[in-house]
Design a protein around this motif. Structure first.
Motif, PDB file in Angstrom:
ATOM      1  N   PRO A 169       0.819  -1.215   0.000  1.00 58.02           N
ATOM      2  CA  PRO A 169       0.000   0.000   0.000  1.00 58.02           C
ATOM      3  C   PRO A 169       0.853   1.267   0.000  1.00 58.02           C
ATOM      4  O   PRO A 169       2.024   1.246   0.392  1.00 58.02           O
ATOM      5  N   THR A 170       0.233   2.356  -0.418  1.00 55.01           N
ATOM      6  CA  THR A 170       0.916   3.642  -0.398  1.00 55.01           C
ATOM      7  C   THR A 170       0.950   4.179   1.034  1.00 55.01           C
ATOM      8  O   THR A 170       0.174   3.741   1.889  1.00 55.01           O
ATOM      9  N   ALA A 171       1.801   5.150   1.274  1.00 54.39           N
ATOM     10  CA  ALA A 171       1.859   5.788   2.588  1.00 54.39           C
ATOM     11  C   ALA A 171       0.506   6.405   2.933  1.00 54.39           C
ATOM     12  O   ALA A 171       0.060   6.329   4.077  1.00 54.39           O
ATOM     13  N   ALA A 172      -0.161   6.992   1.955  1.00 54.59           N
ATOM     14  CA  ALA A 172      -1.477   7.598   2.202  1.00 54.59           C
ATOM     15  C   ALA A 172      -2.498   6.543   2.605  1.00 54.59           C
ATOM     16  O   ALA A 172      -3.297   6.764   3.531  1.00 54.59           O
ATOM     17  N   ASP A 173      -2.495   5.394   1.943  1.00 52.57           N
ATOM     18  CA  ASP A 173      -3.426   4.312   2.295  1.00 52.57           C
ATOM     19  C   ASP A 173      -3.135   3.784   3.704  1.00 52.57           C
ATOM     20  O   ASP A 173      -4.057   3.505   4.472  1.00 52.57           O
ATOM     21  N   CYS A 198       8.435  -4.602  -2.112  1.00 57.12           N
ATOM     22  CA  CYS A 198       8.812  -3.850  -0.911  1.00 57.12           C
ATOM     23  C   CYS A 198       9.915  -2.844  -1.218  1.00 57.12           C
ATOM     24  O   CYS A 198       9.916  -1.735  -0.680  1.00 57.12           O
ATOM     25  N   ALA A 225       8.290   0.038  -2.832  1.00 62.26           N
ATOM     26  CA  ALA A 225       7.546   0.805  -1.832  1.00 62.26           C
ATOM     27  C   ALA A 225       8.497   1.655  -0.994  1.00 62.26           C
ATOM     28  O   ALA A 225       8.160   2.785  -0.620  1.00 62.26           O
ATOM     29  N   ARG A 271       9.072   4.883  -2.265  1.00 61.03           N
ATOM     30  CA  ARG A 271       7.913   5.774  -2.100  1.00 61.03           C
ATOM     31  C   ARG A 271       7.689   6.123  -0.625  1.00 61.03           C
ATOM     32  O   ARG A 271       6.651   6.666  -0.272  1.00 61.03           O
ATOM     33  N   VAL A 306       7.684   3.901   2.092  1.00 63.07           N
ATOM     34  CA  VAL A 306       7.020   2.872   2.897  1.00 63.07           C
ATOM     35  C   VAL A 306       8.006   1.733   3.157  1.00 63.07           C
ATOM     36  O   VAL A 306       8.526   1.131   2.221  1.00 63.07           O
ATOM     37  N   ILE A 366       6.026   4.690   7.942  1.00 69.16           N
ATOM     38  CA  ILE A 366       5.799   5.812   7.030  1.00 69.16           C
ATOM     39  C   ILE A 366       6.241   7.087   7.737  1.00 69.16           C
ATOM     40  O   ILE A 366       6.459   7.090   8.951  1.00 69.16           O
TER      41      ILE A 366
END
Length: 124
Positions: free
Chosen positions: A32-36, A64, A67, A70, A72, A105
């Protein structure tokens, strides 16, 4: 009160409860994204290094690693489906996350936080 299967106790209700816990994110191929993560995970976790050596390890799959670029980071528990001795695909990569997986995150671009990949629901 009674319609919920509870017992009246003065001006309040006394209800039997149970806590159901489950992993929020399970597909290790779709980190998942940091926002999610920030939106869906609400249970904090300690730094993975605060556990005994080998309890958690950084996820090393290609998903991973992408991620991490990004913002995460993913940490897998040794007893989890993605941890030591767990099933992996033909390339030896982690296939799933569970409720003991942790994500790191950065909130507001200032501080790292660790969140457990778990939701807890209280049921009556």
């Amino acid at each position: 009160c009674v319609s919920l299967g509870c017992k009246a106790h003065g001006s309040s209700c006394m209800c039997a409860t149970r806590v159901v816990e489950r992993a929020v994110f399970t597909d290790a191929a779709a980190v998942p994204t940091a926002a999610d993560i920030e939106e869906q995970l609400t249970i904090g976790a300690p730094h993975p290094d605060s556990f005994d050596a080998g309890t958690y390890r950084a996820c090393a799959s290609a998903a991973c690693a992408a991620a991490a670029n990004r913002g995460v980071a993913v940490y897998l528990h040794r007893s989890s489906s993605g941890g030591e001795g767990a099933e992996a695909d033909e390339e030896g990569l982690d296939r799933s996350f569970d409720a003991s997986t942790m994500f790191r995150i950065v909130l507001n671009g200032t501080r790292p936080v660790y969140l457990t990949n778990k939701e807890s629901i209280v049921r009556l």
